[in-house]
Design an enzyme around this catalytic site. Sequence first.
Site, mmCIF file in Angstrom:
data_model
loop_
_atom_site.group_PDB
_atom_site.id
_atom_site.type_symbol
_atom_site.label_atom_id
_atom_site.label_comp_id
_atom_site.label_asym_id
_atom_site.label_seq_id
_atom_site.Cartn_x
_atom_site.Cartn_y
_atom_site.Cartn_z
ATOM 1 N N ARG A 178 53.576 29.619 -74.436
ATOM 2 C CA ARG A 178 52.684 30.762 -74.639
ATOM 3 C C ARG A 178 51.421 30.721 -73.785
ATOM 4 O O ARG A 178 50.401 31.305 -74.149
ATOM 5 C CB ARG A 178 52.288 30.889 -76.114
ATOM 6 C CG ARG A 178 53.446 31.181 -77.064
ATOM 7 C CD ARG A 178 54.028 32.580 -76.813
ATOM 8 N NE ARG A 178 54.987 32.949 -77.831
ATOM 9 C CZ ARG A 178 56.319 32.785 -77.725
ATOM 10 N NH1 ARG A 178 56.818 32.263 -76.632
ATOM 11 N NH2 ARG A 178 57.123 33.157 -78.697
ATOM 12 N N SER A 227 53.347 38.685 -83.083
ATOM 13 C CA SER A 227 53.035 37.437 -83.774
ATOM 14 C C SER A 227 51.557 37.099 -83.616
ATOM 15 O O SER A 227 51.012 37.146 -82.511
ATOM 16 C CB SER A 227 53.881 36.293 -83.220
ATOM 17 O OG SER A 227 55.252 36.515 -83.463
ATOM 18 N N GLU A 309 47.891 33.387 -81.143
ATOM 19 C CA GLU A 309 48.706 33.915 -80.053
ATOM 20 C C GLU A 309 48.118 35.229 -79.551
ATOM 21 O O GLU A 309 48.186 35.544 -78.371
ATOM 22 C CB GLU A 309 50.152 34.141 -80.530
ATOM 23 C CG GLU A 309 51.076 34.581 -79.404
ATOM 24 C CD GLU A 309 52.548 34.444 -79.775
ATOM 25 O OE1 GLU A 309 53.331 35.279 -79.317
ATOM 26 O OE2 GLU A 309 52.892 33.493 -80.484
#
Length: 316
Positions: A178, A227, A309
Amino acid sequence: MTGVDKGAPQPKISVPDMRGKLTPQRPLNELTWLRVGGAADYLYQPADADDLAAFMTAVPSDIAVFPMGVGSNLIVRDGGLRAAVIRLGRGFNAIEISDGQVTAGAAALDAHVARKAADAGLDLTFLRTIPGSIGGAVRMNAGCYGSYTADHFVSALAITRAGDRITLTAQDLKFEYRQTVLDEGCVIISATFAPPTGDPDTLHSRMADQLRKRDETQPTKDRSAGSTFRNPAGFSSTGQADDSHALKAWKVIDDAGLRGATLGGAQMSPKHPNFLINTGGATAAELEALGEDVRKKVYDSSGITLEWEIMRIGEP
């Protein structure tokens, strides 16, 4: 975020033969999926790569530059952003397929790229359910079902803060879970991928199944930014029958009793507790504060520190 003082007169940005659209004090709330946030000092929508390079060259060095995609993974704080925000549009959304490779403009939606690749028998199906555009997918090394952008990445074209065009390799971006490494203000304008091959009908069938599962388990009709937190220790969802959920972000949030938790107009979705949603009228401050409260309570209950995130930017 660095940049000019909010109360000071805004310096003029002068771009010779400017073909894009420059808007001072542009509210950003309507450009993000969560529909929150104050104004950017400037919003620039370049016509094409040449226009963007000219703009980057003309922006004074004391004004920060922030590339913004479709706002699907972003909280802009209520005080707005002291920066020139770059938002790519039609001049950057082409999708080309040749010799087993897919080249997509940074503004091309992930879902569109997945579908067009499948038509050509190329497997980028993992992109189908990821909200956002290709520039953001590269920047955040987006992934699901056990596949990541980095797995298929060949190279990207970008324009630097100085207005130079450069080619970025995987080694340059240093892909991790990520995240990537990218110089401040650098704007990715396209990316090339080399996916595995597959039968087009099979690929489209797989994507249809992924969409069905997503709609069953995620609050797709609510205002969210996907998310909220990364899975602890990089435990990605693989979509396989033997996938372990023990260390998924949604599981540790659920175990802490935070499914459906609220603060003002912000809520952790009752359907999927790792989705932060705006139930109507939430402020950016409420959304971020609820997220921070979740992080604290998850740590108190499990000793696990969740990492955001969703990107949070701007002034309170």
